[in-house]
Motif scaffolding. Structure first.
Motif, short mmCIF file in Angstrom:
data_model
loop_
_atom_site.label_atom_id
_atom_site.label_comp_id
_atom_site.label_asym_id
_atom_site.label_seq_id
_atom_site.Cartn_x
_atom_site.Cartn_y
_atom_site.Cartn_z
N MET A 1 0.83 -1.19 0.00
CA MET A 1 0.00 0.00 0.00
C MET A 1 0.87 1.26 0.00
N LYS A 2 1.96 1.21 0.74
CA LYS A 2 2.88 2.34 0.80
C LYS A 2 3.47 2.62 -0.58
N THR A 3 3.80 1.58 -1.32
CA THR A 3 4.35 1.73 -2.67
C THR A 3 3.33 2.35 -3.61
N LEU A 4 2.09 1.94 -3.51
CA LEU A 4 1.01 2.50 -4.32
C LEU A 4 0.88 3.99 -4.06
N LEU A 5 0.88 4.36 -2.81
CA LEU A 5 0.74 5.76 -2.43
C LEU A 5 1.93 6.59 -2.93
N GLU A 6 3.14 6.06 -2.80
CA GLU A 6 4.32 6.76 -3.29
C GLU A 6 4.26 6.95 -4.80
N THR A 7 3.83 5.93 -5.51
CA THR A 7 3.74 6.01 -6.97
C THR A 7 2.75 7.08 -7.41
N ILE A 8 1.60 7.12 -6.78
CA ILE A 8 0.57 8.10 -7.13
C ILE A 8 1.07 9.52 -6.86
N VAL A 9 1.61 9.74 -5.68
CA VAL A 9 2.03 11.09 -5.30
C VAL A 9 3.22 11.55 -6.13
N ARG A 10 4.18 10.68 -6.39
CA ARG A 10 5.36 11.08 -7.18
C ARG A 10 4.99 11.47 -8.60
N SER A 11 3.92 10.88 -9.14
CA SER A 11 3.51 11.24 -10.50
C SER A 11 2.85 12.62 -10.56
N LEU A 12 2.45 13.16 -9.42
CA LEU A 12 1.75 14.45 -9.39
C LEU A 12 2.66 15.65 -9.14
N VAL A 13 3.82 15.43 -8.55
CA VAL A 13 4.64 16.54 -8.05
C VAL A 13 5.81 16.89 -8.98
N ASP A 14 6.38 18.08 -8.77
CA ASP A 14 7.55 18.52 -9.53
C ASP A 14 8.86 18.02 -8.92
N HIS A 15 8.83 17.68 -7.64
CA HIS A 15 10.02 17.23 -6.93
C HIS A 15 9.78 15.82 -6.36
N PRO A 16 9.76 14.79 -7.23
CA PRO A 16 9.45 13.43 -6.75
C PRO A 16 10.50 12.86 -5.81
N THR B 1 -9.52 7.78 -1.59
CA THR B 1 -10.48 6.82 -2.12
C THR B 1 -9.79 5.64 -2.76
N VAL B 2 -8.76 5.89 -3.55
CA VAL B 2 -8.01 4.81 -4.21
C VAL B 2 -7.33 3.92 -3.18
N VAL B 3 -6.71 4.52 -2.18
CA VAL B 3 -6.02 3.75 -1.14
C VAL B 3 -7.04 2.92 -0.36
N GLN B 4 -8.17 3.50 -0.04
CA GLN B 4 -9.22 2.76 0.69
C GLN B 4 -9.75 1.59 -0.14
#
Length: 75
Positions: free
Chosen positions: A1-16, A57-60
């Protein structure tokens, strides 16, 4: 789950490279804290909190345990 969350957030930001996800597990819940670069906080929250709510929602939905999931952004 932690990996999923990291992948989602890193794709959104300018400083992954600055994205750090911490997991804290209690008896009834699991809390994920996301540390970001200061400039990326608004991108993850989104207008009226829509993006962070979609992430929650995705994580849940991906949650396989019976525990409550909480996703927070550290400042």
């Amino acid at each position: 789950m932690k990996t999923l969350l990291e992948t989602i957030v890193r794709s959104l930001v300018d400083h992954p490279e600055c994205v750090v996800v911490r997991e804290a597990e209690q008896q009834q819940s699991i809390t994920y804290s996301i540390a970001l670069h200061q400039e990326d906080v608004g991108k993850v929250i989104g207008k009226n909190g829509r993006i962070i709510q979609a992430i929650r929602t995705v994580v849940q939905a991906a949650n396989e345990s019976k525990k409550r999931i909480d996703v927070r952004i550290e400042e």
